[in-house]
Scaffold this active site. Structure first.
Site, PDB file in Angstrom:
ATOM      1  N   SER B  87       2.159  -2.815   2.295  1.00 32.81           N
ATOM      2  CA  SER B  87       1.508  -2.930   0.992  1.00 32.81           C
ATOM      3  C   SER B  87       0.087  -2.409   1.086  1.00 32.81           C
ATOM      4  CB  SER B  87       1.509  -4.364   0.498  1.00 32.81           C
ATOM      5  OG  SER B  87       0.729  -5.176   1.331  1.00 32.81           O
ATOM      6  N   GLY B  88      -0.298  -1.735   0.099  1.00 35.05           N
ATOM      7  CA  GLY B  88      -1.661  -1.219   0.041  1.00 35.05           C
ATOM      8  C   GLY B  88      -2.390  -1.905  -1.083  1.00 35.05           C
ATOM      9  N   THR B  92       3.156  -1.645  -3.340  1.00 29.51           N
ATOM     10  CA  THR B  92       3.908  -2.262  -2.259  1.00 29.51           C
ATOM     11  C   THR B  92       5.071  -1.346  -1.906  1.00 29.51           C
ATOM     12  OG1 THR B  92       3.445  -4.319  -3.410  1.00 29.51           O
ATOM     13  CG2 THR B  92       4.946  -4.453  -1.549  1.00 29.51           C
ATOM     14  N   VAL B  93       5.356  -1.261  -0.650  1.00 28.49           N
ATOM     15  CA  VAL B  93       6.432  -0.368  -0.207  1.00 28.49           C
ATOM     16  C   VAL B  93       7.593  -1.187   0.331  1.00 28.49           C
ATOM     17  CG1 VAL B  93       7.029   1.599   1.220  1.00 28.49           C
ATOM     18  CG2 VAL B  93       4.681   1.324   0.436  1.00 28.49           C
ATOM     19  N   ASP B 202      -5.615  11.489  -1.210  1.00 30.09           N
ATOM     20  CA  ASP B 202      -5.745  10.248  -0.457  1.00 30.09           C
ATOM     21  C   ASP B 202      -5.344  10.467   0.998  1.00 30.09           C
ATOM     22  OD1 ASP B 202      -4.304   6.926  -0.605  1.00 30.09           O
ATOM     23  OD2 ASP B 202      -6.276   7.600   0.020  1.00 30.09           O
TER      24      ASP B 202
END
Lengths: 195, 991
Positions: B87-88, B92-93, B202
């Site tokens: 998660s960033g 969320t991944v 990014d």
């Protein structure tokens, strides 16, 4: 969508100690949250109960989407949102309850709900009546010790952990834990109809 | 209301106390504690009971109410989510399986942390379509995108297993070469995406994963834009939650995002790969300064540091420039330079540094740096004097005696062209006889009149070669012809000794004396030439109206950089020549005059003269003179002309001088071209300089060689080619020492000291200056001595010894006044003005500044003059006249057209702010100046500005910051021997 700049100003005012600032924030986001709450209630998911979890989740996402608001992190957001959330939910619950007064609804013991929550690992649902009772109890608690009420509010409506909540309240986590234990016991005592 | 409160507090207090106690023990205690208050007791017991029953760990307590810590997995049609894998800040991944009719594949599902409405969806889909088209081995594929049941956008991407590139390199202990090669594969992927019009936005190590097999893949390409539909080029504020360390300055400011922003982020990653650390400490002010070169920060293996120095540093720093325009324009450019580094070839990154790294002090005095005049001294001066009009020996007797009357008469009239033709015919006619030598000598003299040095030399060589029947010719004439022949062949020692002997025997032969002087000068033995000239004048054999001695004096004086003297001599020569109606000599004298006054900064005047001269020379058939005049004009244009006209005239001069066989002229032309070309393309400049050096060596002209080497050094410094500079310093000094031309040696030593001072290599500077000072007394040039003193003054100033600096500057100024070179006078005055500002003496500063402005303006150096407005502004501020100070600053600010000028303008503002007591502004400005200094300036200047910052902080009263800064500066100042600065810093700490 709600305007961006005014929220920033309000938040800044709040950060600088203007407690009433949150009240000014409320109208801005109230519509937003009310529509979310309404949608939630309409959904199939939980009958006519409100799930603070999902509601807060969605509210959070929506408010973040308001753009350029300098939320530092979730904790910051929920410090503000938790109070708003509480107000919105309770209002909605009142409105709901007024509608359904005739039909009546089963009053689930909060305590039971808590037990179930523990064993099943799912977020317990609270119905409208419970929510109103909780709200009232929190007001009572606030009259005695405001910080305790705030703590419950942050953790229940905001979902913050002890660390985050203690940081926002300006006390140590140890103190916050002790407060939490006491406050929860106090609330449970009131809500479970002991008296 | 008191009782309920007391009751609550008591309840709380008891609760806390009894909570820890095991329940068995409690009962009795509770009863005792609540004696007399049954209600309290009942409540207490109830609370404790609840607490016991709900004793779970507090961290998970929220689950009881909200279940927040593990939110349910999102629901997305067509995907089965397994678990969260990351998660960033804004997403969320999850690991998921994409289930389609014909296949199932594992994907990484990135669910964005916001809810979008239908209107935002369309541009998002468009963007997603573009991203899905990215197909490259180094880029994780984007398969699909959509919205969850809740309305959150999601992206289905190729699931990549691997570690971040930084972690990978660290864990596998990859060498620098290997790291760069890995990075090159990343650059290839970025290049591909940029070509498709997609900017990543990014880039960071977490988004550059490397598999176990060592293959790199970029994640989340262009996702940032997808997440903020409608934000166009602005980046999301959501990014605040991510580490800001990799974002470019423009991203952080919310400005336009371009591929250059990706280059910046890649630069940070590259930095991290090379230096094992990121370039900034994470503070709020991190973006304000440029990073330290990786090689300085790196504190690991020493071998690595050596590799990092130089080119690799330059490459990384170019990617990290503040201004996107200054970075590599494309990933390809960066990749190319990295490949060059690996191959050991020069990199592009360094070419744009050259203008800056010479440091502001040197830039201001660039004119002085190249002030070593390349006098185009005539190698042979065989101009004869008319016989009949004087009682002096007949220099043309030989011709009359041998029957070359026609030619001799033409020579008497100074009709070079006719004389040449006559003698040429005679030479052809007398081939094989002893007279041939004489005829050729006649040709040589005729060419000398015309200033055709190359052809004169050729003829002299032929004369020497044709000398057969010695017995038949006057002994002295033979000696003279032989000497001339030696000179023509650049066999200087032989030529000089012959001429000297001859002159000793025949002091009344002015032509011999002049030939001696000019040969000495041509051999680069300027002091000796000057001495011989003195002897010549003293002997007084020169007839009234004989321009030759004045002509040769003009040339010698020019070589000594004594331009006043040269101009005066040339003027005299011109007057005499005009009297004689000797057109050729008039033209020659005019050129010499123009050359001298151009050095005296009467450039416009010189330019006009030279332009007319070129026409007249050409009309008179004096090709070499015309070319020589072009060369001088080229030197003038180097200062005041446009690039185009400079290039044109120099090329023409080179061609003309080459055709005329004028070796020294040709070498000088190459040197000027080196300086001219070098400003745009250092490599081309270096090529010219190399040619000049080689040619000088070939003809054995030590003076020209030394001069060429010293100018080549200037170009090496432009190319930031430290290795070459190091390698050439000693050979240059040796050549200079050998050439016996102490003048140039002294000047060069003084010049070498300056960059050393700017780099804070003070010991090296000391060494140069000491040697120069030993030699100085024997050098004829006051200007040279002045320049050493100026360097000494700068050294003292850098050390912070202001009194000593003032002494040196004053002495240097006196000498400069003596030479009358406005650029030097104005330059030294300007240095003093700034010194007095540093010494806090406004009246002295103002007076110096005003005088300097006057001198420099009349000399045409308007830029330097304008910068002095800054000093005057400070003086106004010190007197309390804020309005006037601000007016002056406004002038400065408006006129600032480049970084250099802006930098100077800011410095002036900072001084004024401090003088007006506006410390806050002063601090602000000084911080900005330090930032710019790190980008534009040398170590010395950066140090100086940081010290000024410390003073400003002190003025502001921010003692904490002052202490912090001084804690860094003081040890460095002490280590470098900057006594005065260390003293000032300690004083600041004490107050």
């Amino acid at each position: 969508m709600a305007p961006e700049l005014p929220i920033t100003e309000v938040l800044r005012a709040w950060e600088q100690g203007d407690d009433g600032a949150l009240e000014r924030l409320l109208p801005m986001v109230y519509t937003e949250l009310r529509s979310i709450a309404a949608r939630q209630l309409r959904s199939e998911r939980a009958g006519h109960t409100l799930q603070p979890t999902a509601l807060a989740n969605e509210a959070y996402l929506r408010l973040r989407g308001l753009g350029d608001v300098p939320w530092h992190d979730r904790a910051h957001f929920f410090a503000i949102a938790s109070r708003i959330m509480r107000r919105v939910l309770v209002d909605h619950a009142r409105a709901n309850l007024a509608q359904k007064r005739g039909a009546g609804s089963p009053m689930v013991q909060l305590h039971d709900g808590l037990d179930r929550g523990l064993s099943e690992g799912v977020a317990p649902a609270m119905d409208a009546a419970q929510l109103i009772d909780l709200d009232r109890a929190l007001d009572q608690l606030s009259a005695e010790e405001p910080r305790l009420s705030r703590l419950i509010e942050l953790r229940f409506f905001g979902g913050l952990g002890i660390e985050e909540a203690s940081a926002l309240l300006g006390c140590s986590p140890r103190t916050a834990k002790r407060d939490w234990t006491f406050a929860r016991a106090w609330l449970l005592h009131r809500l479970s109809g002991d008296q | 209301m008191n009782r309920p409160e007391r009751s609550f507090e008591r309840l709380r207090e008891l609760f806390d106390r009894f909570l820890e106690m095991p329940s068995e023990d409690r009962q009795a205690e509770i009863a005792r504690a609540t004696q007399g208050d049954p209600a309290l007791e009942a409540e207490l017991r109830a609370l404790l009971d609840h607490a016991d029953r709900s004793a779970t760990t507090f961290d998970n307590a929220t689950q009881l109410f909200t279940g927040w810590t593990e939110p349910p997995l999102p629901v997305i049609t067509g995907y089965r989510l397994h678990r969260r894998i990351g998660s960033g800040g804004s997403a969320t991944v999850y690991l998921a399986d994409q289930e389609r009719a014909d296949f199932t594949r594992t994907v990484a599902l990135k669910v964005i942390d916001r809810i979008v409405d239908a209107a935002s969806l369309r541009p998002m889909r468009e963007e997603q379509r573009i991203l899905a088209r990215l197909e490259h081995a180094g880029i994780a594929r984007l398969y699909d995108a959509g919205v969850t049941s809740l309305g959150q956008p999601y992206l289905a991407m190729e699931h990549v297993e691997g570690t971040s590139i930084v972690e990978h390199c660290r864990a596998r202990l990859l060498s620098i070469r290997q790291r760069i090669e890995l990075f090159l594969s990343v650059l290839d992927a970025v290049r591909y995406a940029h070509e498709q019009g997609i900017v990543h936005r990014d880039l960071k190590p977490a988004n550059i994963l490397v598999s176990a097999r060592g293959e790199a893949k970029l994640l989340d390409f262009g996702i940032a834009k997808l997440v903020a539909p409608g934000d166009e080029d602005k980046t999301l504020t959501l990014n605040r939650a991510m580490t800001p360390a990799y974002a470019s300055p423009e991203q952080r400011r919310g400005g336009r995002i371009t591929p250059a922003s990706d280059i910046y982020s890649l630069g940070i990653v590259l930095y991290e790969l090379l230096a094992n650390t990121i370039p900034f400490r994470i503070e709020t002010t991190i973006y304000e300064s440029d990073p330290e070169p990786p090689s300085l920060v790196f504190d690991g293996d020493r071998r690595w540091r050596k590799t990092l120095r130089g080119d690799l540093d330059a490459v990384v720093l170019k990617a990290l420039r503040h201004d996107p325009e200054d970075r590599y324009a494309s990933a390809e450019g960066l990749a190319d330079d990295l490949r060059r580094v690996l191959a050991g070839r020069p990199v592009a990154a360094r070419s744009d540094d050259r203008i800056y790294r010479t440091g502001r002090f040197l830039r201001r005095h660039r004119a002085i740096l190249a002030a070593v005049a390349a006098a185009v001294v005539v190698a042979l001066s065989l101009i004869p004097w008319r016989a009949s009009r004087s009682s002096l020996p007949n220099e043309l007797a030989m011709f009359y005696d041998r029957g070359f009357r026609d030619g001799a008469e033409k020579l008497e009239r100074f009709d070079g062209a006719a004389a040449r033709d006559s003698f040429r015919r005679a030479a052809a006619a007398s081939r094989g006889t002893p007279d041939e030598a004489i005829a050729w000598d006649g040709v040589a003299r005729a060419e000398s009149v015309l200033g055709e040095v190359g052809r004169a030399a050729d003829a002299a060589r032929r004369a020497g070669a044709s000398i057969s029947d010695v017995a038949n010719l006057p002994r002295d004439e033979v000696a003279r012809m032989r000497a001339a022949s030696y000179a023509a062949k650049h066999e200087w020692s032989k030529a000089i000794s012959e001429f000297e002997e001859l002159f000793a025997r025949q002091p009344e032969r002015v032509d011999v004396g002049v030939a001696l002087v000019s040969t000495l000068a041509a051999a680069g033995r300027t002091a000796a030439a000057d001495a011989a000239l003195g002897r010549l004048r003293q002997l007084g054999f020169g007839a009234k109206g004989d321009p030759r001695i004045d002509l040769v004096e003009a040339e010698v004086a020019h070589q000594l950089s004594e331009y006043q003297r040269a101009a005066a001599a040339a003027a005299r020569a011109r007057a005499s020549a005009q009297q004689l109606a000797a057109t050729a000599l008039v033209l020659r004298a005019e050129r010499l005059h123009a050359e001298a006054i151009s050095r005296l900064d009467h450039r416009e005047q010189a330019r006009r003269t030279l332009e007319s001269l070129i026409e007249r020379d050409t009309a008179a058939g004096m090709a070499r003179e015309a070319a020589a005049a072009r060369l001088v004009l080229g030197a003038v244009f180097l200062r005041i002309g446009t690039r185009e006209e400079t290039g044109k005239v120099l090329e023409a001069a080179l061609a003309g001088l080459s055709a005329a066989g004028d070796d020294r002229g040709r070498i000088t032309a190459h040197i000027y071209l080196a300086l001219h070309e070098g400003k745009e393309d250092v490599r081309r400049g270096l090529a010219h300089a190399a040619t000049a050096v080689a040619e000088a060596r070939r003809i054995g002209d030590r003076w020209a060689e030394a001069y060429a080497l010293s100018q080549q050094m200037v170009l090496f410094s432009w190319a930031e080619d430290e290795a070459s500079i190091d390698a050439t310093i000693q050979p240059t000094l040796t050549a200079l020492r050998d050439s016996g031309n102490r003048y140039i040696l002294v000047v060069t030593l003084g010049n070498f000291a300056l960059p050393a001072i700017e780099r804070l290599d003070l010991d090296e500077a000391e060494a140069y200056l000491s040697e120069a000072e030993v030699l100085a007394p024997r050098v004829g040039s006051e200007l040279a001595r002045g320049m050493i003193e100026r360097s000494r003054a700068y050294l003292a100033e850098t050390r912070g010894d202001l009194e000593l600096a003032r002494e040196y500057y004053t002495s240097a100024l006196e000498k400069a006044r003596g030479t009358g070179v406005p650029l030097a006078i104005g330059g030294f005055l300007s240095d003093m003005a700034w010194l007095e500002l540093a010494a806090d003496r406004p009246d002295a500063a103002a007076s110096r500044a005003r005088e300097s402005i006057e001198v420099l303006t009349s000399a045409g150096d308007l830029r330097e003059a304008r910068e002095l407005e800054g000093v005057l502004a400070w003086c106004d501020a010190r007197r309390g006249d804020a309005a006037s100070a601000r007016r002056r600053l406004e002038i400065l600010r408006k006129a600032a057209e480049d970084d250099d000028a802006r930098y100077t303008s800011l410095i002036a503002e900072a001084h004024v702010a401090a003088a007006l007591g506006d410390w806050r502004r002063a601090v602000e400005l000084r911080r900005e100046i330090v930032r710019m200094a790190m980008k534009l300036e040398t170590r010395g200047a950066v140090m100086q500005q940081r010290v000024e910052l410390a003073k400003a902080l002190h003025g502001l009263g921010d003692h904490r910051e002052v202490e912090k800064l001084i804690a860094e500066l003081l040890p460095e100042a002490e280590r470098l021997g900057l006594r005065g600065i260390a003293r000032d810093l300690r004083k600041l700490l004490a107050t």
